[in-house]
Design an enzyme around this catalytic site. Structure first.
Site, PDB file in Angstrom:
ATOM      1  CG  HIS A 191      -1.871  -1.084   1.262  1.00  0.00           C
ATOM      2  ND1 HIS A 191      -2.527  -1.475   2.373  1.00  0.00           N
ATOM      3  CD2 HIS A 191      -2.273  -1.912   0.274  1.00  0.00           C
ATOM      4  CE1 HIS A 191      -3.300  -2.495   2.092  1.00  0.00           C
ATOM      5  NE2 HIS A 191      -3.154  -2.781   0.823  1.00  0.00           N
ATOM      6  CD  GLU A 435      -1.098  -8.593 -17.541  1.00  0.00           C
ATOM      7  OE1 GLU A 435      -0.337  -8.114 -16.698  1.00  0.00           O
ATOM      8  OE2 GLU A 435      -2.286  -8.891 -17.310  1.00  0.00           O
ATOM      9  CG  ASP A 459       2.436  -9.560 -14.542  1.00  0.00           C
ATOM     10  OD1 ASP A 459       3.340  -9.787 -13.710  1.00  0.00           O
ATOM     11  OD2 ASP A 459       1.270  -9.280 -14.219  1.00  0.00           O
ATOM     12  CB  CYS A 506      -0.134   0.054 -20.085  1.00  0.00           C
ATOM     13  SG  CYS A 506      -0.622  -1.621 -19.674  1.00  0.00           S
TER      14      CYS A 506
END
Lengths: 582, 95
Positions: A191, A435, A459, A506
């Site tokens: 986080h 990915e 990934d 991306c």
């Protein structure tokens, strides 16, 4: 000067005083005292010390009376530690000889012992260190009055140091005063990391034990570019960082002039440069830098911020905020991209014993096995889509069957909405992340059924080269420049071109300036990048022509090794734009 | 200097959790009540037995042997009292 290395999660450099959280929430206002004030400061320390001893004694009595003698004994032991005859003299000596403020001196000395105790290892010793931190806290509270420095009440710039920050703590952070983060725990996807990136403040996580090396008020440098924290830097180091910062700021300001310039190459070919975001607030970081939309809106935080599954309304509100802030520019919403272990609610219980692996139940696989969760998200997206140019993207698609299933559920959700008479948008473009190498290899087959591709290089590299992103011992294998990655990207771009489908990259690769030419040269006409990279990439586009980029791509594809590809691209970048960040 | 009485003894920690916080503060308190300097040695490390913080850094575990040394006029009494503490497994309880 002490340098600690962790994981860089949010770029940039910050120089400020440390605010150590978790083991204390006090801020020491002054590190030093005037020589003539030494004796009165020593006196202040002594009376604080006596008061703390008194406080502990009364705690001891209370605990003994109410809980039993053995609980009282815990405080008795604390009292003994604090009354350690040399402890006080050591602190007083620092005040007298080094003109340390008593708060700073007490903090330093108690932390020194805590560190020694910690270094002995073992659970028991770790707890003893906690006892010492507790004593430090008591002494500081005594000396600083009850003036607890909450994170929300900062008045001067600080760097926050903590074991970990909770989402609520991070949410309440004051961006004006918190210049950087460093935490002991956390990884690239923690986080703290996610938030630091969103807040655009430099951050380093996963530093391991280091809180005892830092006292509140000490000067720190956080280098979010390489993942280093420098504690009490020497003058030369400070100077170097200040220079670097000044240079970076000048360049950044100049690049910002590109915010209103259309992203196109020197020979006038339009390349759409969009932003990747995690939170609705970040849209502003993109629009202010002239993004052509949001190419990747990650929705994971909606699931991470509370212990309950987000309701349709929570999703809907977040999506509306993003779409509205984009003012008609495209927003690509990616559905849940998390592992089963991260999903709040009963589903987590069911899968808590499953290994949490990159090859396991996550992303679209998880959504397809937890339909109520998936449908909730899709409903919210379809409803919000009436407000702008929304596109839906499914992550980690491995087979055509998965994509078909996901689309089928989407139609099903549309039917429900229609039956219920709820307003939604029907003709939302539906695409997929590429990915998984299998998906890249079958791009042509996929291209018949998808509306767009977006290549998630992070990934894709992990799966193609079989290298765990979190494992530093194999980090050298992880390279965006690997010829295998370039080839897979080429497959996808070509499959898209044949059918006139938009193809975007991306992953982190697209935010790295040295790869811009090769991506454009391979035929990419859209990229989606971290917001702070937008101006530089737009500026760089204006330095290249399509034939140049194609030549660079052709050459880059001819190398056998990732190292050679990267070196070549670095050289080409220098030629295109001498001031580009490498 | 040679006429300062010195007493030594070997003590063994039999507490299952080692020399943890409560016993080590008892020990420090006992040592503090004598004018003699009192030290404990484990391996190559010697610490001041009057300082709980120092004792903590010994991280002495169950079954370990420590060398106790007292130097000063009341060295005899100090060593006797501390040996008794160890032998009673710090039983007197008053921390």
């Amino acid at each position: 000067m002490l340098v600690r290395r962790g994981i860089a999660v949010s770029p940039g450099v910050a120089i400020a005083k440390a605010l150590v959280l978790g083991t204390e929430t006090f801020r020491i206002p002054h590190q030093f005292v005037r020589p003539e004030a030494v004796e009165s400061e020593v006196g202040r320390f002594r009376s604080a010390h006596a008061a703390v001893c008194e406080e502990i004694r009364s705690n001891e009595q209370l605990a003994a009376d109410h809980l039993g003698k053995q609980y009282g004994a815990i405080f008795g032991a604390h009292l003994q530690l604090l009354m350690d005859p040399k402890l006080t003299s050591e602190i007083e000596q620092l005040i007298r000889d080094k003109f340390y403020a008593p708060e700073f001196a007490a903090s330093r000395v108690l932390r020194k012992y805590a560190k020694v105790v910690q270094s002995l290892g073992g659970q028991y010793m770790a707890e003893r260190a906690t006892d010492l931190f507790d004593l430090e806290k008591r002494v500081l509270r005594q000396m600083l009055g009850q003036r607890r420095e909450e994170l929300a009440n900062l008045t001067c710039p600080v760097i926050v140091i903590a074991r970990n920050l909770t989402p609520s703590e991070t949410a309440s952070l004051d961006r004006k005063h918190v210049l950087g983060f460093a935490t002991e725990g956390g990884g690239r996807t923690s986080h703290t990391a996610i938030l630091a990136g969103a807040l655009e403040i430099p951050a380093v996580v996963g530093l391991g034990r280091f809180l005892s090396d830092v006292s509140t008020g000490e000067t720190l440098i956080i280098d979010g570019n390489v993942g280093e924290v420098i504690i009490s830097p020497d003058e030369a180091t400070l100077e170097r960082y200040r220079d670097q910062e000044a240079k970076r700021r000048t360049i950044e300001e100049r690049l910002l002039t590109f915010a209103n310039v259309t992203a196109e190459t020197k020979d006038g070919v339009r390349v759409y440069v969009m932003g990747n975001i995690e939170f609705p607030d970040e849209v502003e970081h993109c629009t202010s830098r002239g993004a052509d939309g949001i190419g990747l809106y990650r929705t994971e935080f909606l699931y991470l911020q509370s212990d309950r599954e987000p309701t349709e309304e929570v999703h809907y509100q977040a999506y509306c905020r993003v779409i509205d802030a984009c003012g008609g520019k495209p927003v690509v919403i990616r559905t849940l991209d998390l592992g089963a272990d991260k999903i709040p609610g009963s589903f987590r219980e069911q899968f808590k014993d499953q290994p949490n692996s990159a090859l396991g139940l996550r992303s679209i696989r998880l959504s397809l096995q937890n339909l109520p969760l998936f449908r909730t998200q899709l409903r919210a997206i379809l409803r919000a889509a009436t407000r702008g140019d929304v596109r839906i993207m499914f992550p980690l698609v491995s087979t055509l069957l998965e994509f078909r299933q996901a689309k089928m559920i989407l139609s099903d959700v549309m039917e429900d909405l229609q039956d219920e008479g709820i307003e939604f948008k029907r003709d939302v473009p539906v695409g997929m992340m590429v990915e998984v190498p299998a998906a890249a290899m079958l791009a042509e087959e996929f291209s018949r059924e998808v509306d767009f591709f977006s290549i998630g290089t992070n990934d894709l590299i992990q799966y193609t080269l079989a290298v765990d992103r979190a494992d530093t011992s194999v980090a050298t294998l992880y390279s965006s420049g690997d010829p295998s990655i370039l080839r897979l990207i080429k497959l996808v771009v070509e499959a898209g071109r044949k059918r006139g489908l938009p193809v975007t990259v991306c992953g982190q690769m697209s935010s790295d300036p040295k790869f811009l030419a090769v991506l454009v040269g391979l035929g990419m006409r859209q990229i989606s990048v971290t917001p702070h990279a937008l101006p530089e990439l737009k500026a760089l586009l204006h330095h290249m022509t399509i034939p140049q980029a194609e030549e660079i791509a052709r050459r880059a594809m001819s190398f056998d090794l990732a190292r050679d590809v990267e070196n070549y691209l670095r050289g080409e970048l220098k030629k295109l734009s001498p001031e580009a960040t490498l | 200097m040679s006429d300062v009485p010195v007493r030594r003894a070997i003590v063994t920690i039999r507490l299952p959790e080692g020399l943890h916080l409560r016993p080590l503060t008892q020990l420090a308190r006992a040592a503090q009540s004598y004018s003699a300097t009192v030290t404990l040695q484990k391996g190559g490390q010697t610490v001041d037995a009057k300082r709980p913080l120092d004792l903590m850094t010994l991280a002495a575990g169950c079954g370990e042997q420590l060398q106790l040394e007292a130097a000063g006029d009341d060295a005899d009494a100090a060593v006797e009292a501390i040996v008794r503490l160890f032998e009673s497994d710090f039983a007197d309880g008053s921390p």
